[in-house]
Design a protein around this motif. Structure first.
Motif, PDB file in Angstrom:
ATOM      1  N   THR A 140      19.682  31.097   1.492  1.00 27.17           N
ATOM      2  CA  THR A 140      18.814  30.537   2.525  1.00 27.17           C
ATOM      3  C   THR A 140      17.444  31.208   2.513  1.00 27.17           C
ATOM      4  O   THR A 140      17.312  32.344   2.064  1.00 27.17           O
ATOM      5  CB  THR A 140      19.414  30.742   3.925  1.00 27.17           C
ATOM      6  OG1 THR A 140      19.563  32.144   4.126  1.00 27.17           O
ATOM      7  CG2 THR A 140      20.733  30.057   4.076  1.00 27.17           C
ATOM      8  N   PRO A 155      18.981  21.100   9.873  1.00 26.40           N
ATOM      9  CA  PRO A 155      19.010  21.612   8.500  1.00 26.40           C
ATOM     10  C   PRO A 155      18.145  20.803   7.545  1.00 26.40           C
ATOM     11  O   PRO A 155      17.645  21.330   6.550  1.00 26.40           O
ATOM     12  CB  PRO A 155      20.491  21.530   8.116  1.00 26.40           C
ATOM     13  CG  PRO A 155      21.134  20.668   9.124  1.00 26.40           C
ATOM     14  CD  PRO A 155      20.291  20.659  10.349  1.00 26.40           C
ATOM     15  N   TYR A 202      19.195  26.052  11.457  1.00 29.50           N
ATOM     16  CA  TYR A 202      20.296  25.829  10.515  1.00 29.50           C
ATOM     17  C   TYR A 202      21.376  24.968  11.139  1.00 29.50           C
ATOM     18  O   TYR A 202      22.126  24.297  10.444  1.00 29.50           O
ATOM     19  CB  TYR A 202      20.877  27.173  10.052  1.00 29.50           C
ATOM     20  CG  TYR A 202      19.954  27.903   9.131  1.00 29.50           C
ATOM     21  CD1 TYR A 202      19.950  27.647   7.763  1.00 29.50           C
ATOM     22  CD2 TYR A 202      19.059  28.832   9.630  1.00 29.50           C
ATOM     23  CE1 TYR A 202      19.089  28.298   6.926  1.00 29.50           C
ATOM     24  CE2 TYR A 202      18.193  29.498   8.794  1.00 29.50           C
ATOM     25  CZ  TYR A 202      18.209  29.228   7.444  1.00 29.50           C
ATOM     26  OH  TYR A 202      17.342  29.874   6.601  1.00 29.50           O
TER      27      TYR A 202
END
Lengths: 244, 289, 301
Positions: free
Chosen positions: B155, A119, A115
């Motif tokens: 996510t 990403p 992340y």
């Protein structure tokens, strides 16, 4: 043909009770094996041993040329052994689409570091897996259910969705524990159609099924278990089997 | 006005706290009854670093997050071995053990006498030394927490936490390690609770062990259950209900001496009723079973 | 040496009191399938009710002290039974009907505990209450002291165990309770009235807790928030003992209270609970067989 799975002298005992004794058989690539026998003869235990939920006492399991006897369930799944449970294990409080997306292998979004570092890889993976999930849902005719919760699906739909979860990854071997149990005729057709499509694409199956006539019609090898032993191992050249 | 700001600040702290526990309960299905300890660790580490070492506020927050995450790993260890009732029980035991340590380690925590004179936060030369500025600071932290969780919910990682919550064995069969996800959610939860603790310590400027007892843990747990779990607005509504309930009671003119007890009686009744009638809480998404 | 014997004697007495609470908890946990944290609420409520009814009766009629206490205790027994009855009918039976999980019952019981304890605080305040304020003579063997309070506690704890716990262990009702504890479905199929057994279990269990509480309050007094810690100690005893045998529970209760008393002596009273729960957490985490085993769960699911 080369063997995908070789089971050698597999034994398992629970509290001194011998559940499986010296099981040996092999599974050719791209074949459908039917595993049958009376209740509590160790069929599900055999599945637990093959996919690593349980460890065996003696013997070897060789999958795709590697001895996986000491591997855990997670590693075996990633090596390509998938499993359809007798009572479907779909995630009850998640939406159908999310369930399919969650089951993808090697999602860069599983690692926290990505992340921060990468990403974009997460985004692109998300995009391809969404497309794949849409394909799978379309194929299974579950598209209209994509936003429903897993727990709200019918028994048959849960089975289909579980198959869909397996279709998100390219499993080499899929273990099916009574895939037709408790379903109506229409759903049975739908699931066996799905299986035959998958078989044509080169996947290998082991199916637990009680009804010997039904399994011999779709498989090319029948194993009959009794009291923890294989008492019959017949290869059939069946004109009706799923692959043809 | 001051009183109103006080309520607002408490609300901000409790919303962060409720959201922190929701990471465990709602996203991963771990009913932990030890959240007050992580709140306490946040408060104590902040207090010790600011009072004893004179460290700046932001550094103290970062260190308290680190310490809290470290202790969260114990909860992750418990979660990897126990489930359901026995997990809840083990977290209760963990709460009591750590409370005993905080209470008895007088050279570090000053034991039952607590730590006084915690300075008010200062960030980049801006001092948050009055109620309205502190309310603003709390608001910023609360909004950051909510924004983080709003992002997090979308996510792929959060999907895996939810699947771990629903069926661990199926996650293993999918070739993924549920322990990893549990560890992560427990750590995030500890970190958020530590932030709430830091804010609390610098707000009240005096802390003692009595704010971090098992009763407080039970209370935080019930806030999350009453409000609902598995999303953001559930825990937020739970915190609102808990903080605003005594204010509503004020309207019906109840003497202060019994108001505190009455509030908890009503609260206990609501907890019993909600779990029976509406187990997903006010606005929750996940039904705790 | 004397000090060890002294601590041991203290531990036997407090262990008997712990046993009263633990046996009650175990009975309710196994029969009603409820993790009854509110046990601690009942524990405290019984003491406050006794003190309240005693002073109420004192103002109402002029009676001999012993008679007054007798009436108060009988009324307290009635009150505790009624409280247990209400808890079962209003709170736990709906859970049973819904087949709620253990964790739901735990949350419900926590809610109930909050209600009971704050109700007491609302009515009587948060101060410590004692039943017996007079100092009576102690009994000495060389340097070892057995206080009057301890003598009373020891004697009455054994009487209460004989009256309440032992019959449950050996009578026909005991067998039925065990059947319900083993499997409620099978029990109801073979003609046992499960609802009645659940009521009996919670009433006897609550009376056991109440007797422990009254004896505790006779010597050291009690405040509304003490119920939680004694209940959690009882939980440790029940989990550590593992099975529902009278003697295992009794020995475990005395063992736990010995550990607590030694901790209190050599460290400090504040470490008492921490050490107790350290034992619990170690047992929970490292016990491999039984309900917690991961492998067993796979087979069962």
């Amino acid at each position: 043909m080369e063997d995908l799975l070789i089971i050698e002298n597999l034994s398992k005992a629970y509290n001194g009770l011998q559940v499986l004794q010296e099981i040996s058989f092999s599974v050719e690539k791209n074949s459908i094996i039917a595993l049958t026998g009376e209740n509590s003869t160790g069929k599900t235990t055999l599945f637990n041993l093959i996919n690593g939920f349980d460890s065996h006492d003696n013997g070897n399991i060789i999958f795709d040329g590697k001895n996986i006897s000491q591997w855990g369930a997670i590693a075996r799944s990633r090596a390509g052994i998938g499993r359809l449970f007798q009572n479907s294990r779909v995630f009850k409080n998640m939406r159908v689409l999310d369930i399919l997306l969650a089951s993808c292998f090697d999602n860069p979004g599983e690692r926290i570091l990505n992340y921060f570092v990468n990403p974009a890889s997460i985004k692109s993976f998300e995009k391809t897996s969404r497309n794949k999930a849409a394909e799978v849902l379309n194929y299974l005719r579950l598209l209209d259910k994509s936003q429903d919760f897993g727990g709200s699906l019918s028994h048959g739909e849960k089975k289909l969705l579980s198959l869909g979860m397996l279709m998100m990854n390219n499993y080499k071997l899929i273990l099916l524990d009574e895939p037709f149990a408790g379903l109506n005729a229409k759903m049975i057709d739908k699931i066996s159609d799905t299986l035959s499509d998958l078989a044509r694409n080169g996947q290998t199956f082991i199916i637990i099924e009680h009804n010997i006539e039904k399994v011999s019609s779709i498989s090319n090898q029948v194993l009959i278990l009794k009291e923890g032993r294989i008492i019959e191992n017949n290869k059939i050249n069946n004109a009706n089997n799923l692959i043809n | 006005m001051n009183y109103f700001l006080h309520i607002v600040i408490l609300l901000e702290i409790y919303i962060i706290l409720a959201l922190s526990l929701n990471m465990k309960v709602g996203f991963t299905g771990l009913l932990s009854i030890a959240q007050a300890i992580f709140y306490g660790i946040g408060a104590y580490v902040t207090a010790i670093f600011m009072v004893e070492l004179g460290s700046p506020f932001l550094l103290a927050i970062v260190i308290s997050i680190v310490v809290s995450v470290f202790f969260s790993l114990f909860i992750a260890f418990i979660a990897s071995r126990l489930r359901d009732l026995y997990f809840a029980l083990a977290t209760m035991a963990f709460q009591i053990i750590l409370y005993a340590i905080i209470y008895n380690w007088t050279s570090l925590t000053n034991g039952p006498y607590g730590i006084a004179g915690i300075p008010q936060p200062e960030i980049l030369g801006v001092a948050f030394d009055n109620l309205s500025s502190f309310a603003l600071l709390g608001f910023v932290f609360m909004v950051l927490t909510i924004l983080f969780l709003l992002w997090f919910q979308k996510t792929p990682f959060s999907r895996l936490l939810e699947s771990t919550r629903d069926d661990e064995l199926a996650v293993i069969a999918m070739g993924k390690n549920p322990k990893y996800y549990k560890r992560f959610s427990v750590c995030i939860s500890g970190a958020l609770a530590a932030i709430a603790g830091s804010l609390y310590a610098t707000y009240v400027t005096y802390i003692d062990p009595s704010s971090f007892t098992i009763d407080e843990s039970i209370l935080i747990m019930s806030i999350v259950i009453i409000g609902g779990t598995g999303n953001i607005w559930g825990p937020v509504s739970g915190a609102l209900f808990y903080i605003l309930l005594p204010e509503v009671l004020k309207f019906i003119d109840i003497p202060d001496s019994i108001a505190a007890s009455l509030r908890m009686i009503i609260y206990g009744f609501v907890l019993i009723l909600i779990i029976r009638i509406k187990p997903d809480g006010f606005f929750g998404k996940y039904v705790f079973k | 040496m004397e000090i060890f014997i002294q601590i041991l004697i203290n531990s036997i007495v407090s262990g008997l009191l712990l046993m009263l609470v633990a046996y009650g908890f175990s009975l309710i946990f196994r029969t009603n399938k409820v993790f009854h944290i509110a046990h601690g609420g009942v524990y405290v409520a019984s003491v406050y009710f006794l003190i309240f009814i005693h002073s109420y009766c004192q103002n109402l009629f002029i009676l001999h002290e012993i008679l007054l206490w007798g009436i108060s205790i009988i009324l307290t027994i009635l009150f505790v039974s009624l409280l247990a009855l209400l808890i079962e009918l209003l709170v736990y039976r709906p859970l049973y009907k819904k087949q709620a999980s253990e964790i739901i019952s735990l949350i419900t019981s926590l809610g109930l505990y909050i209600v009971i304890v704050n109700m007491i605080a609302l009515l009587f305040g948060n101060e410590t209450q004692m039943i017996n304020n007079e100092v009576k003579e102690s009994y000495f063997i060389s340097d070892i002291i057995i206080t009057h309070g301890q003598q009373v506690q020891f004697l009455f704890a054994i009487i209460c165990l004989l009256v309440l716990a032992v019959p449950v262990n050996i009578s026909r009702i005991g067998k039925k309770l065990q059947a319900v504890a083993d499997n409620q479905e099978i029990a109801s199929v073979i003609g046992i009235n499960v609802k009645k057994m659940r009521l009996i279990a919670i009433i006897i269990g609550s009376l056991l807790a109440a007797s422990g509480a009254l004896l505790k309050a006779y010597d050291v007094g009690i405040d509304p928030h003490m119920g939680m810690s004694i209940t959690l100690s009882a939980v440790v005893v029940v989990i550590l003992a593992g099975k529902n045998s009278f003697w295992t529970l009794l020995i475990t209760a005395i063992l736990i209270s010995t550990i607590q008393n030694f901790t209190e002596w050599f460290l400090s009273a504040q470490w008492k609970e921490g050490i107790t729960y350290l034992i619990l957490i170690i047992i929970l985490l490292f016990r491999t067989e039984g309900i917690m085993s991961y492998k067993l769960r796979i087979e069962n699911r």
